[in-house]
Design a protein around this motif. Structure first.
Motif, PDB file in Angstrom:
ATOM      1  N   SER A 104       0.827  -1.198   0.000  1.00  0.00           N
ATOM      2  CA  SER A 104       0.000   0.000   0.000  1.00  0.00           C
ATOM      3  C   SER A 104       0.856   1.239   0.000  1.00  0.00           C
ATOM      4  CB  SER A 104      -0.927   0.021   1.217  1.00  0.00           C
ATOM      5  OG  SER A 104      -0.172   0.181   2.390  1.00  0.00           O
ATOM      6  N   GLU A 109      -4.044   6.200   0.336  1.00  0.00           N
ATOM      7  CA  GLU A 109      -5.042   5.453   1.073  1.00  0.00           C
ATOM      8  C   GLU A 109      -6.052   6.402   1.711  1.00  0.00           C
ATOM      9  OE1 GLU A 109      -5.742   2.436   1.437  1.00  0.00           O
ATOM     10  OE2 GLU A 109      -3.978   1.168   1.191  1.00  0.00           O
ATOM     11  N   TYR A 144      -6.587  -6.599   4.652  1.00  0.00           N
ATOM     12  CA  TYR A 144      -8.037  -6.773   4.687  1.00  0.00           C
ATOM     13  C   TYR A 144      -8.415  -7.683   5.857  1.00  0.00           C
ATOM     14  CZ  TYR A 144      -9.365  -4.449   0.366  1.00  0.00           C
ATOM     15  OH  TYR A 144      -9.630  -3.508  -0.588  1.00  0.00           O
ATOM     16  N   LYS A 169     -10.425  -2.887   5.060  1.00  0.00           N
ATOM     17  CA  LYS A 169      -8.990  -2.664   5.144  1.00  0.00           C
ATOM     18  C   LYS A 169      -8.643  -1.907   6.423  1.00  0.00           C
ATOM     19  CE  LYS A 169      -6.879  -1.878   1.249  1.00  0.00           C
ATOM     20  NZ  LYS A 169      -6.319  -1.188   0.045  1.00  0.00           N
TER      21      LYS A 169
END
Length: 340
Positions: free
Chosen positions: A15, A20, A56, A67
């Motif tokens: 990520s 995000e 997740y 998430k």
């Protein structure tokens, strides 16, 4: 439910946190208790204060999951804590949508997998123990309050018991409500196949006249200052004196009007729990039904359930927007908890 259906998962993914959306923090811990022969699996959600990898939580063949920042630090603050109890056949990570939402509002959420009534280990004969389930959460609270890191962030004057379905009865038990085995047996004799909970126990060949003694046990934890109960079970059998002595603020949430389950009807035409609790507020969210509380389903989730001949937990009444009902539930609970 079968373990395939709502087995929880934690799937790390690469990520770039710069892109995000806001994510809650998540971690797991094991709980040792005097009343269980093995360690309990427990989880904690919280406002994230540092950045770690995103994973997740609760993602599987049926449910989408949510998430979170796994193992992140906690944002500085003094937070209320919600002890959340899952329903029959559920598990702590299948509640990720709600736990995440509450954590992002500034609430720590602690949950456990209750042996005997969790995913892949859900037995009718072992599901008549709300006080035992309450003790699971009391033990998890003990451990967190004694944790050198997490204890610094907990507002001990705002500890809330919450739960859904069988977990709703567990939350009431933590608040001091007990249930009458004889009355529950009479209720099932009267309602029969109309009552979804009674059907569940009948499938396990449970004789409620001799096997429901656990309902009378008291699960009161005096550290709990308020209760949230969503479509709670066993309410037709609440013990009158325990309800009269209940002075804690209680938030009751019902799912659906036309599609409300008979077993979860707490209004005047049902168990009238709303009229028996002196300090209760009652919210009805509609259109919805009992299963609307569960996580959003994957595209193939419904078909998997049909193949497994499992409960149709992905099926909502016409016109239901499950994601919107989830937002409403999270908003109602957050408002109640943060205003204590």
């Amino acid at each position: 439910m079968k373990s395939l259906i709502i087995a929880f998962s934690l799937l790390p993914v690469a990520s770039a946190l710069a892109v995000e959306p806001e994510l809650a923090g998540y971690d797991r811990f094991a709980v040792s208790t005097a009343h269980r022969p093995a360690l309990l699996q427990a989880s904690v959600w919280y406002p994230a204060g540092t950045r770690t990898y995103a994973g997740y939580i609760g993602k599987g063949p049926v449910f989408k999951g949510t998430k979170a920042l796994v193992g992140a630090g906690i944002r500085e603050g003094d937070y209320p804590i919600v002890l959340f109890s899952h329903g029959s056949g559920g598990n702590m990570d299948a509640l990720s949508w709600l736990s995440s939402s509450l954590a992002k509002e500034g609430i720590i959420v602690v949950a456990v997998n209750h042996p005997g009534s969790t995913s892949g280990d859900s037995s009718p004969r072992r599901s008549l123990q709300p006080a035992e389930r309450a003790a699971d959460l009391s033990a998890a609270l003990d451990q967190l309050l004694n944790d050198a890191y997490f204890s610094r962030f907990i507002d001990k004057e705002r500890i809330v018991a919450a739960g859904f379905s069988l977990g709703g009865a567990t939350a009431l038990s933590l608040g001091g409500v007990t249930f009458e085995p004889e009355t529950y047996a009479e209720y099932c004799q009267e309602f029969g196949e109309k009552a979804q909970d009674c059907v569940f126990f009948a499938k396990g060949d449970v004789d409620l006249t001799v096997m429901a003694g656990g309902l009378a046990a008291n699960g009161r934890d005096h550290r709990v200052k308020a209760v949230v109960s969503i479509d709670p079970g066993f309410t037709y059998a609440v013990q009158s004196e325990s309800v009269e002595q209940m002075k804690l603020p209680v938030q009751l949430i019902s799912l659906g009007e036309r599609n409300l389950w008979d077993a979860a009807d707490i209004g005047p035409n049902g168990s009238n729990l709303t009229g028996k609790l002196e300090h209760a507020t009652h919210v009805t969210l509609s259109p919805a039904n009992h299963f609307t509380f569960l996580d959003e389903c994957t595209e193939q989730g419904g078909e998997i359930l049909k193949e497994e001949e499992d409960d149709p937990v992905c099926d909502d009444p016409a016109g239901v927007d499950r994601a919107d009902i989830h937002r409403q539930i999270a908003r109602e609970i957050a408002r109640f908890v943060l205003n204590l």
